[in-house]
Design a protein around this motif. Structure first.
Motif, mmCIF file in Angstrom:
data_model
loop_
_atom_site.group_PDB
_atom_site.id
_atom_site.type_symbol
_atom_site.label_atom_id
_atom_site.label_comp_id
_atom_site.label_asym_id
_atom_site.label_seq_id
_atom_site.Cartn_x
_atom_site.Cartn_y
_atom_site.Cartn_z
ATOM 1 N N ILE A 341 0.950 -1.068 0.119
ATOM 2 C CA ILE A 341 -0.145 -0.020 -0.146
ATOM 3 C C ILE A 341 0.881 1.205 -0.066
ATOM 4 C CG2 ILE A 341 -1.577 1.346 1.368
ATOM 5 C CD1 ILE A 341 -2.932 -1.297 2.344
ATOM 6 N N ALA A 342 1.950 1.392 0.736
ATOM 7 C CA ALA A 342 2.655 2.346 1.096
ATOM 8 C C ALA A 342 3.675 2.644 -0.329
ATOM 9 C CB ALA A 342 3.629 2.325 2.324
ATOM 10 N N ASN A 343 3.996 1.460 -0.882
ATOM 11 C CA ASN A 343 4.954 1.647 -2.065
ATOM 12 C C ASN A 343 3.928 2.035 -3.085
ATOM 13 O OD1 ASN A 343 7.025 0.636 -3.928
ATOM 14 N ND2 ASN A 343 5.490 -0.544 -4.685
ATOM 15 N N LEU A 344 2.996 1.575 -3.516
ATOM 16 C CA LEU A 344 1.758 1.983 -4.552
ATOM 17 C C LEU A 344 1.480 3.548 -4.304
ATOM 18 C CD1 LEU A 344 -0.262 -1.003 -5.547
ATOM 19 C CD2 LEU A 344 1.734 -0.192 -6.489
ATOM 20 N N LYS A 345 1.462 4.016 -3.124
ATOM 21 C CA LYS A 345 0.986 5.363 -2.974
ATOM 22 C C LYS A 345 2.274 6.253 -3.504
ATOM 23 C CE LYS A 345 -2.145 5.166 0.952
ATOM 24 N NZ LYS A 345 -2.240 5.171 2.446
ATOM 25 N N LEU A 346 3.728 5.756 -3.040
ATOM 26 C CA LEU A 346 4.845 6.636 -3.348
ATOM 27 C C LEU A 346 5.033 6.534 -5.079
ATOM 28 C CD1 LEU A 346 7.364 5.574 -0.776
ATOM 29 C CD2 LEU A 346 6.599 7.540 -1.378
ATOM 30 N N VAL A 347 4.618 5.294 -5.693
ATOM 31 C CA VAL A 347 4.809 5.204 -7.245
ATOM 32 C C VAL A 347 3.964 6.130 -7.619
ATOM 33 C CG1 VAL A 347 3.886 3.807 -9.124
ATOM 34 C CG2 VAL A 347 5.076 2.768 -7.204
ATOM 35 N N ASP A 348 2.600 6.683 -7.313
ATOM 36 C CA ASP A 348 1.678 7.659 -7.632
ATOM 37 C C ASP A 348 2.228 9.002 -7.283
ATOM 38 O OD1 ASP A 348 -0.079 5.674 -8.551
ATOM 39 O OD2 ASP A 348 -1.423 5.725 -7.041
ATOM 40 N N GLU A 349 2.465 9.187 -6.104
ATOM 41 C CA GLU A 349 3.001 10.561 -5.640
ATOM 42 C C GLU A 349 4.278 11.044 -6.353
ATOM 43 O OE1 GLU A 349 3.431 10.166 -1.429
ATOM 44 O OE2 GLU A 349 1.408 10.045 -1.192
ATOM 45 N N MET A 350 5.117 9.890 -6.569
ATOM 46 C CA MET A 350 6.330 10.377 -7.251
ATOM 47 C C MET A 350 6.354 10.367 -8.767
ATOM 48 S SD MET A 350 8.960 8.088 -4.682
ATOM 49 C CE MET A 350 10.687 8.724 -5.417
ATOM 50 N N SER A 351 5.438 9.923 -9.370
ATOM 51 C CA SER A 351 4.966 9.775 -10.933
ATOM 52 C C SER A 351 6.128 8.911 -11.619
ATOM 53 C CB SER A 351 5.030 11.235 -11.408
ATOM 54 O OG SER A 351 4.039 11.917 -11.085
ATOM 55 N N LEU A 352 6.185 7.960 -10.942
ATOM 56 C CA LEU A 352 7.542 6.991 -11.128
ATOM 57 C C LEU A 352 7.260 6.429 -12.781
ATOM 58 C CD1 LEU A 352 8.487 5.422 -7.849
ATOM 59 C CD2 LEU A 352 9.544 7.085 -9.054
ATOM 60 N N PRO A 353 6.200 6.043 -13.035
ATOM 61 C CA PRO A 353 5.914 5.344 -14.603
ATOM 62 C C PRO A 353 6.368 6.422 -15.672
ATOM 63 C CG PRO A 353 4.172 4.708 -13.157
ATOM 64 C CD PRO A 353 4.921 5.836 -12.206
ATOM 65 N N ALA A 354 5.959 7.784 -15.297
ATOM 66 C CA ALA A 354 6.250 8.881 -16.016
ATOM 67 C C ALA A 354 7.858 9.272 -16.270
ATOM 68 C CB ALA A 354 5.530 10.039 -15.890
ATOM 69 N N ASN A 355 8.496 9.038 -15.020
ATOM 70 C CA ASN A 355 9.795 9.175 -14.822
ATOM 71 C C ASN A 355 10.561 8.018 -15.580
ATOM 72 O OD1 ASN A 355 12.130 11.005 -13.628
ATOM 73 N ND2 ASN A 355 12.561 8.917 -12.966
ATOM 74 N N ALA A 356 10.002 6.805 -15.590
ATOM 75 C CA ALA A 356 10.665 5.727 -16.177
ATOM 76 C C ALA A 356 10.817 6.020 -17.502
ATOM 77 C CB ALA A 356 9.952 4.464 -15.810
ATOM 78 N N ALA A 357 9.631 6.594 -18.040
ATOM 79 C CA ALA A 357 9.508 6.833 -19.481
ATOM 80 C C ALA A 357 10.606 7.818 -20.135
ATOM 81 C CB ALA A 357 8.057 7.191 -19.978
ATOM 82 N N THR A 358 10.588 8.960 -19.312
ATOM 83 C CA THR A 358 11.151 10.179 -19.796
ATOM 84 C C THR A 358 12.693 9.895 -19.279
ATOM 85 O OG1 THR A 358 10.772 11.254 -17.691
ATOM 86 C CG2 THR A 358 9.504 11.841 -19.643
ATOM 87 N N THR A 359 13.191 9.306 -18.370
ATOM 88 C CA THR A 359 14.389 9.372 -17.677
ATOM 89 C C THR A 359 15.036 7.994 -18.548
ATOM 90 O OG1 THR A 359 14.064 10.519 -15.861
ATOM 91 C CG2 THR A 359 16.258 8.731 -15.978
ATOM 92 N N GLY A 360 14.447 6.839 -18.844
ATOM 93 C CA GLY A 360 14.537 5.621 -19.522
ATOM 94 C C GLY A 360 15.000 6.076 -20.933
ATOM 95 N N SER A 361 14.020 6.986 -21.768
ATOM 96 C CA SER A 361 14.331 7.330 -22.930
ATOM 97 C C SER A 361 15.453 8.041 -23.172
ATOM 98 C CB SER A 361 13.345 8.055 -23.416
ATOM 99 O OG SER A 361 13.563 8.944 -24.685
ATOM 100 N N TYR A 362 16.167 8.958 -22.084
ATOM 101 C CA TYR A 362 17.413 9.779 -21.904
ATOM 102 C C TYR A 362 18.444 8.898 -21.796
ATOM 103 C CZ TYR A 362 20.722 13.102 -20.215
ATOM 104 O OH TYR A 362 21.668 13.652 -19.948
ATOM 105 N N LEU A 363 18.167 7.891 -20.948
ATOM 106 C CA LEU A 363 19.354 7.165 -20.437
ATOM 107 C C LEU A 363 19.610 6.150 -21.931
ATOM 108 C CD1 LEU A 363 21.394 5.291 -18.767
ATOM 109 C CD2 LEU A 363 19.066 3.831 -18.238
ATOM 110 N N LYS A 364 18.665 5.369 -22.747
ATOM 111 C CA LYS A 364 18.778 4.711 -23.890
ATOM 112 C C LYS A 364 19.741 5.664 -24.881
ATOM 113 C CE LYS A 364 15.786 3.555 -26.826
ATOM 114 N NZ LYS A 364 14.562 2.593 -27.545
ATOM 115 N N GLU A 365 19.106 7.077 -25.260
ATOM 116 C CA GLU A 365 19.505 7.625 -26.295
ATOM 117 C C GLU A 365 21.031 8.280 -25.906
ATOM 118 O OE1 GLU A 365 16.819 11.055 -26.165
ATOM 119 O OE2 GLU A 365 15.180 9.686 -27.029
ATOM 120 N N THR A 366 21.242 8.521 -24.606
ATOM 121 C CA THR A 366 22.614 8.983 -24.070
ATOM 122 C C THR A 366 23.740 7.878 -24.118
ATOM 123 O OG1 THR A 366 21.735 10.363 -22.461
ATOM 124 C CG2 THR A 366 23.948 10.089 -22.266
#
Length: 462
Positions: A341-366
């Motif tokens: 429960i606490a983990n999924l709340k953090l996943v939402d609050e920290m917008s982690l899927p969106a960060n995975a998309a943007t930072t992941g794209s940056y990591l691969k391109e770099t």
């Protein structure tokens, strides 16, 4: 002497004398011929060992510490639950506030056609549950011959008896008398490793589909119960599927009334940039396996998410035969559920899927910019924060290094010397990256630079 003051050399000796490590060369470790690391702390994307080394964990433990280390919100949720109720079972209709709440939270994030969640402890036991449910499902429908499970070579689905059989990596079969009967494997959706390099991506997808059709025809559709696959291959090489792969595979399964199990132990809860890999690739699974990202590994917990289609048959089965004969003592453990429960709340609050998309794209391109043109780099690939660099002896003709050279392991060892943890993936010289989903672009830059230097140090002398 307390644990806090115990000298590292004593712990190291006890480690080698008393502790059997998973996925380890047992003899070398016991003799002191291989490294031993005693981890003592962590914060964000970093861990610290008892020798004071601070290391950027670019593999999130085992793809699992998605929210990062040291999140006090989860720690406090675990402590609060332990004080209130450390344990009660989930048999015969019993539940806890934590387990019931987490089931609702999971379903709220899962594809719309999913109906219920069964909780276990590990991805392996969740896949064991899935296979039992598939067999039960077909028995209730009066189809006792429909029991075989199709997996893929290089797929990873656990290391138990049935789940180790489903896993398509020889390391998990050799000398264990696996795979068991009723498990068959089909072609892996690994475009870079296609047998015919003249094939374009569309032709390769068509070939994967054709081989699946041929296998079903050979075995008989009336004997095949389910197809299991990770939305993107994990341990088999961190390989996103080629474009159109799932669109080609799913109609074949539907045509032959074969259930689809989406193993989302790695991809679930944000790693690909979407909450689930199933939605990311427009899959419509009958069962979904979850684990790692469910609690970010702050406590052991796994799950099987069951579709409405399958659930209706399970209900029918219990009306006909009484309570279902399946369960674990620690199913839906309240401490694990509180962590979830606490983990999924953090996943939402920290917008982690969106960060995975943007930072992941940056990591691969770099990574691509930094090393993608190197003559010993065959491919840089990834989706979200699941990324790999595949090393080859000759890029032009796609020839691979002699496995005895252990080039991938040497690169990972060189990275570790420079403070970054990566993983050498099995059956190839593949450098795997799956950092916490809270990774920043600055931390991604550190990973890239260390990997670049390590590859240059190692492969030019291999």
């Amino acid at each position: 002497m307390t644990l806090e003051t115990l000298p590292n050399d004593v712990l190291d000796r006890w480690d080698r004398e008393a502790f059997m490590h998973p996925s380890t060369h047992l003899a070398q470790h016991a003799r002191g011929e291989s490294a031993s690391r005693i981890v003592s702390g962590g914060e964000g994307v970093y861990i610290q060992d008892r020798d004071g080394n601070r290391l950027l964990d670019a593999f999130a433990g085992l793809y699992c510490v998605n929210v990062g280390y040291g999140r006090q919100e989860i720690v406090e949720a675990i402590a609060d639950q332990a004080r209130e109720l450390a344990y009660y079972h989930a048999y015969a209709g019993h539940g806890t506030e934590a387990s019931i709440t987490l089931a609702k939270m999971v379903l709220d994030r899962a594809p719309d056609h999913m109906s219920k969640v069964y909780f276990g402890l590990s991805g392996s036991d969740a896949n064991e549950t899935n296979i039992k449910l598939v067999w039960y499902y077909n028995n209730i429908l009066g189809r006792p011959r429909k029991k075989k499970i199709i997996s893929r070579w290089r797929g990873y689905h656990g290391s138990g008896l049935m789940t180790g059989s489903l896993t398509g990596l020889q390391l998990f079969h050799a000398k264990f008398d696996l795979p068991l009967k009723n498990v068959i494997h089909t072609q892996m959706p690994y475009y870079y490793r296609r047998a015919d390099t003249a094939m374009d991506e569309a032709a390769f997808v068509a070939d994967c589909a054709a081989k699946l059709e041929a296998l079903i025809e050979q075995e008989g559709a009336d004997t095949i119960a389910a197809f299991i696959g990770e939305p993107a291959l994990g341990t088999g090489g961190l390989v996103p599927p080629p474009a159109g792969y799932w669109d080609a595979i799913q109609p074949i399964l539907e045509k032959h009334d074969i259930l689809l199990i989406a193993d989302e132990v790695v991809t679930g809860f944000g790693r690909l940039g979407s909450m689930f890999g199933s939605t990311h690739y427009a899959m419509r699974p009958d069962l979904i396996t979850i684990a790692k990202g469910l609690t970010s590994a702050y406590a052991p917990l796994s799950g099987s998410i069951i579709s409405e289609r399958v659930w209706q048959v399970l209900e029918q089965g219990t009306d006909e035969n009484g309570p279902i004969g399946h369960g674990w003592t620690y199913s839906a453990h309240p401490i694990g559920a509180a962590a979830g429960i606490a983990n999924l709340k953090l996943v939402d609050e920290m917008s982690l899927p969106a960060n995975a998309a943007t930072t992941g794209s940056y990591l691969k391109e770099t990574l691509q910019d930094a090393i993608g043109d190197h003559p010993h780099v065959g491919e840089v690939r990834g989706e979200g924060l699941l990324c790999a660099v595949e090393l080859v002896e000759d890029r032009a003709n796609r020839s691979f290094f002699d496995p005895a050279k252990k080039v991938g392991m040497a690169v990972v060892a060189k990275m570790l010397e420079q403070g970054v943890i990566a993983r050498a993936m099995p059956e190839g010289d593949i450098i795997g990256l799956a950092p916490p989903l809270c990774l920043s672009k600055g931390e991604a830059d550190q990973i890239v630079e260390v990997l670049r230097r390590s590859v240059l140090d190692v492969v030019d002398t291999a």
